[in-house]
Design a protein around this motif. Sequence first.
Motif, PDB file in Angstrom:
ATOM      1  N   ARG A  71     -13.495   4.279  -3.993  1.00 26.36           N
ATOM      2  CA  ARG A  71     -12.667   4.156  -3.133  1.00 26.36           C
ATOM      3  C   ARG A  71     -11.228   4.764  -3.493  1.00 26.36           C
ATOM      4  NH1 ARG A  71     -14.281  -1.707  -1.266  1.00 26.36           N
ATOM      5  NH2 ARG A  71     -13.968  -1.864  -3.572  1.00 26.36           N
ATOM      6  N   CYS A 103       1.031   6.769  -1.069  1.00 28.11           N
ATOM      7  CA  CYS A 103       0.438   5.590  -1.494  1.00 28.11           C
ATOM      8  C   CYS A 103       1.194   5.280  -2.653  1.00 28.11           C
ATOM      9  CB  CYS A 103      -1.045   6.073  -1.991  1.00 28.11           C
ATOM     10  SG  CYS A 103      -2.247   6.141  -0.839  1.00 28.11           S
ATOM     11  N   LEU A 143      -2.074   9.711   1.235  1.00 23.18           N
ATOM     12  CA  LEU A 143      -3.363   9.125   1.659  1.00 23.18           C
ATOM     13  C   LEU A 143      -4.223  10.185   2.335  1.00 23.18           C
ATOM     14  CD1 LEU A 143      -4.708   6.085   2.458  1.00 23.18           C
ATOM     15  CD2 LEU A 143      -4.146   6.866   4.965  1.00 23.18           C
ATOM     16  N   THR A 150      -9.260   7.259  -1.200  1.00 21.73           N
ATOM     17  CA  THR A 150      -7.928   6.876  -0.562  1.00 21.73           C
ATOM     18  C   THR A 150      -6.860   7.877  -0.985  1.00 21.73           C
ATOM     19  OG1 THR A 150      -8.551   4.518  -0.687  1.00 21.73           O
ATOM     20  CG2 THR A 150      -6.220   4.990  -0.612  1.00 21.73           C
ATOM     21  N   VAL A 199      -7.394   0.468   2.878  1.00 22.88           N
ATOM     22  CA  VAL A 199      -6.164   1.185   2.732  1.00 22.88           C
ATOM     23  C   VAL A 199      -5.944   1.974   3.735  1.00 22.88           C
ATOM     24  CG1 VAL A 199      -4.636   2.496   1.220  1.00 22.88           C
ATOM     25  CG2 VAL A 199      -6.101   0.730   0.127  1.00 22.88           C
ATOM     26  N   LYS A 213      -7.660   9.435   3.254  1.00 27.21           N
ATOM     27  CA  LYS A 213      -8.584   8.771   4.053  1.00 27.21           C
ATOM     28  C   LYS A 213      -8.503   9.220   5.553  1.00 27.21           C
ATOM     29  CE  LYS A 213      -9.564   4.377   3.455  1.00 27.21           C
ATOM     30  NZ  LYS A 213      -9.778   2.885   3.516  1.00 27.21           N
ATOM     31  N   ASN A 261       0.769  -1.221  -0.004  1.00 24.31           N
ATOM     32  CA  ASN A 261      -0.034   0.037  -0.161  1.00 24.31           C
ATOM     33  C   ASN A 261       0.799   1.231   0.002  1.00 24.31           C
ATOM     34  OD1 ASN A 261      -2.570  -1.125  -0.096  1.00 24.31           O
ATOM     35  ND2 ASN A 261      -2.846  -1.080   2.126  1.00 24.31           N
TER      36      ASN A 261
END
Length: 612
Positions: free
Chosen positions: A396, A370, A412, A400, A532, A414, A78
Amino acid sequence: MNKIKNIALIGMVAVTGGWGLTSCDDFLTITPTNSIVEEDFWKDRNDLQNVVNACYARLIKGDILTKYCEWGEMRSDNFEKRTGVSNTDINNVMNANLLPTNIIYDWTPFYNEINFCNKVLAHGPEIVRNDESFSDGDWQPIRAEMLTLRAFSHYYLVRTFERIPYVTVDYNNDSQDFLIGQSEQIEVLDSIIADLEIAKDIAMNSYGNTVEDKGRITKKAVYALLADVYLWRASYKEGLPLREAAAGTPEDEQTTFEVSAADDYRKCVECCDWVIDALTKDYKKDLEGKVLGGVTEIKLEDLFIPNSTTSGSFTVSSGNTTGAYTNIFGTGNSRESIFELQFDGTNNANSLLTGYFFNLSNSTAGSLVCSTALFESYANNPNATSPYIFSKTDYRRWETLYHANNQTEYPLIKGSASRITQSNGVSSPVMSDLSRETYTLTQTLRSRPNAANWIVYRLSDVVLMKAEALGRLYDDEEHLREAFSLISTVYKRSNPYPYERKVASDTLSFGVYNTQASIEGLVLAERQREFVGEGKRWFDLVRYAQRCNNNDKMLNLLTRKYQEGKRAIQSKLKPLKALFAPIYTKEMKNNKLLEQNPIWDTGETTSRTDQL
């Protein structure tokens, strides 16, 4: 193991709301209390509750909070290290050089948490005897909390290090050397399950308010953790005959278990069903009086907070006031939540976001970004046989990755965003093209930095654990179709357009995923898409590798993030024991009973990896 400082110097937690707690501040605010002498401390229920609160408070402290990412994500496919970040410890982890001197693998914060839990478990019965206002009925739910939090910490440790000390007694001060050897992985898993089987019967169903129902241990949290451990133990057992056969162990000398892998998979399914049923009852109760004609049947897909689509001048949104992203990650404590660590951004700040993922103050990445596999690998057809992560219609991807103009790296987003929406001003197939030139993406950052909760378990986790267990238990169409349906329910929520418009080419097909192997691959891929940055991916890969007794398939997934040196990494991580971390050097010096993971015993360097 390390010596531990006297409890008087560690600090206790002030009970600002009395015995009943009403906000995350009430059970997470740490107040130093240096004047306490432990022998004089354990007098009544308030003393006990202080330490219970401390157990929760320690779970969100920076020294343990960062481990959720360092141990559960950093080694996975990831994430990569952000360009320009100078950090030797991260470099070594990314290059598969797990040095025993790397402070990332200092396990002291988890053992301090375990010690606090053990103190409560040791002194709870004497409080029952000494405080007439505190009954055994009051004590048992607290006992369940401590058994579960202790199991939670041991579970992080055993998945990271494989062989660990399993500690069930408390220790007090710097003059006390607490020496205990390591237990085998299966022994630790057995002990965790034994504790959780007790806890599930005595834990609270509800504390009467949302923050505590999501932020403290309830029956649902115990069952979710128990399902996870059963799934891990089943996978370990399934792969063990393969490991022993490969090592040349005669069949009549191979390990046998009183409880088989299949029994553990069934237990996992039972625990997942219990949680799903409990969430269904909660949702039905919440809807009563709000739905004209009353509530009838509630299906699994009804439990998932939907995303929205509209045609014409369409807006596809995963972040409006009723959308999944806003409720789960923006607002937090959603109806899908089972257990999440509570932050308000002021008194309790989620430093993990800023340090590793996204710096809200200047909209830049933390130490990690990421991986290229996440933002370069997407498919026009979700049934594509070539490796991919996100399909073209998957919300997503936008939930993400942080998107800005002229990017070469993707942080990232999120948790750092309170709301995420995608829109287009013309009528056209939704998400038919993922280029930013076609779609307007709005990622609204939080007004209060670091206020995102850290979600430990939520509905989709439980649903996908059940699907994985079913896929390993059965090889008939009925059960494989059930497993496929569970995975599809999670996938469908984040890909509503092709299902609403019945675009068959863009929906998952059971005709492709109708074998045990294909279901196993699909659930692993869906868990990656769904989680993730939530501290699960590395452990998913290790569980998969242990079950297969072969790292090859797992390493093919892992090395997607490497542009160079893939063969070196694959060679380095080929032994199963290479998936587990070394014991930190200071721990080896403090406790002569510990044995180092032989893979990392001699010390490693980046240059050695490069030479492989």
